[in-house]
Design a protein around this motif. Sequence first.
Motif, PDB file in Angstrom:
ATOM      1  N   HIS A   1      33.394  41.423  26.996  1.00 13.03           N
ATOM      2  CA  HIS A   1      32.259  41.555  26.102  1.00 13.03           C
ATOM      3  C   HIS A   1      31.779  40.189  25.613  1.00 13.03           C
ATOM      4  O   HIS A   1      30.575  39.975  25.414  1.00 13.03           O
ATOM      5  N   ALA A   2      32.720  39.265  25.388  1.00 18.01           N
ATOM      6  CA  ALA A   2      32.353  37.930  24.901  1.00 18.01           C
ATOM      7  C   ALA A   2      31.458  37.211  25.907  1.00 18.01           C
ATOM      8  O   ALA A   2      30.487  36.550  25.531  1.00 18.01           O
TER       9      ALA A   2
ATOM     10  N   LEU B   1      30.160  31.961  19.995  1.00 17.24           N
ATOM     11  CA  LEU B   1      30.659  33.123  20.733  1.00 17.24           C
ATOM     12  C   LEU B   1      31.776  32.766  21.705  1.00 17.24           C
ATOM     13  O   LEU B   1      32.475  33.649  22.188  1.00 17.24           O
ATOM     14  N   GLN B   2      31.929  31.486  21.988  1.00 15.67           N
ATOM     15  CA  GLN B   2      32.988  31.045  22.894  1.00 15.67           C
ATOM     16  C   GLN B   2      34.266  30.630  22.170  1.00 15.67           C
ATOM     17  O   GLN B   2      35.256  30.267  22.797  1.00 15.67           O
ATOM     18  N   LEU B   3      34.240  30.685  20.826  1.00 16.62           N
ATOM     19  CA  LEU B   3      35.451  30.364  20.070  1.00 16.62           C
ATOM     20  C   LEU B   3      36.527  31.410  20.330  1.00 16.62           C
ATOM     21  O   LEU B   3      36.230  32.609  20.416  1.00 16.62           O
ATOM     22  N   PRO B   4      37.789  30.990  20.449  1.00 18.62           N
ATOM     23  CA  PRO B   4      38.874  31.956  20.739  1.00 18.62           C
ATOM     24  C   PRO B   4      38.952  33.108  19.734  1.00 18.62           C
ATOM     25  O   PRO B   4      39.211  34.245  20.115  1.00 18.62           O
TER      26      PRO B   4
ATOM     27  N   LEU C   1      38.074  39.244  19.746  1.00 16.42           N
ATOM     28  CA  LEU C   1      37.588  40.489  19.164  1.00 16.42           C
ATOM     29  C   LEU C   1      36.940  41.392  20.178  1.00 16.42           C
ATOM     30  O   LEU C   1      36.815  42.610  19.972  1.00 16.42           O
ATOM     31  N   SER C   2      36.481  40.816  21.293  1.00 19.35           N
ATOM     32  CA  SER C   2      35.585  41.551  22.182  1.00 19.35           C
ATOM     33  C   SER C   2      36.021  41.477  23.628  1.00 19.35           C
ATOM     34  O   SER C   2      35.235  41.282  24.521  1.00 19.35           O
ATOM     35  N   LYS C   3      37.308  41.638  23.862  1.00 17.25           N
ATOM     36  CA  LYS C   3      37.806  41.609  25.239  1.00 17.25           C
ATOM     37  C   LYS C   3      37.447  42.896  25.959  1.00 17.25           C
ATOM     38  O   LYS C   3      37.370  43.941  25.327  1.00 17.25           O
TER      39      LYS C   3
END
Length: 392
Positions: free
Chosen positions: A272-273, A382-385, A390-392
């Motif tokens: 999702h990310a 949005l690329q922060l770990p 949260l959105s795997k």
Amino acid sequence: MFGIRKVNLNRDLWILLSSILIIHVAAYLIVPIFPILLKTAKGLSPSEIGIVIGAGSLFIQLGSILAGIIGSRFGNHITIIIGNLSQAIALLGFGLTESFYLLVGFSALNGIGTGIYIPTIKAAITYVASEKNKTTAFSLRGVAAHGGAALSGLLVLLTATNFNFFISSIIYIILMIASWIFMPRDCGDQPCPTLTLTSYVGVFRDKSFLLFSVISACIWALHTQLGLLLPLRAEVILTNTSRIGIIWTISSVFVIITQPFVSKHFLEKHTHATSMFIGTIFLGIGITLIGWANSFYFLLLCALIFIVGEMFVMPVLDSVTSTIADPKLIGVYFSVANFASGIGAAIGNFGSGAMIDVYGIKAAFTPWIVIGVFAGILAVLLQLPSVKSLSK
């Protein structure tokens, strides 16, 4: 079907998707020309237009909270009808008044109705769609929404006046009656959960969901720009503003054709990310380029680039919400998610209206550069770990 893997479209899901299509017919009789009608028919300035539109976005929050409370007590059936009624009254009010303050009030009422309807219909889809089909079901929701928008885009060619408010109100009333007769009366195969205000307190303690809600609000602040800025830009560069409806029609047909393929070949195979990152980039490019658009076809290109971003982002936001949520509190989670999106959209509308008042819609590039930079920063975040987890 249209490139999407087979999904069980039971009767309830068909009814929900039909409701979404019809409500978008009503909404998009107004959306493509709303800023223009506020400027020409109601005599508002760009900042006043931003306030009116922003008020609707802001009061979505109240509607979202009411949606969870009403839905828990009376079910999705009654909740959706109340939302439709609120929107019908608001659209009638838009048509009857030219007062700035009344327009703000009716926009607030429309926001309440929207806030009631959106999380309720999303929760209803979650109840009737199987676990493995949720992302697909939300993609079909997007197809239904754009089907309604495509039809309305053609209707705007025939009528793009204050009378559109009255037509839209009538459609909402018809939908309200149809919802009373056909809409599912429970929460899928289980009774609707009993919710209280303490249920919302519990959701606001969910740190993962709150972080995702902040990200969602930022995405919505960017997403709301198309409906405000494209019509205002079109009004100063096009001789026939009714052609704006064609932009929405073409964009919506594009979604209907391509969304299922995007869902099947990308959304269901990548995180999702990643989808949100790609979608945010396209949203930002589409909006930023509006500042350089000088023709109908350039505006159409901007809209199509934006719509590509929407196809990557919107189904994922709904799917992540349904994944993070406690199944017993799904309505509350969607209400809070809608709360966040409304806050973001309101800030986006207020900010854009103020910038256009200062810099103009055509004379300077500053507003467009600001929006482009905002989109770039959001894509990086949005690329922060912590966000990707949260959105795997």
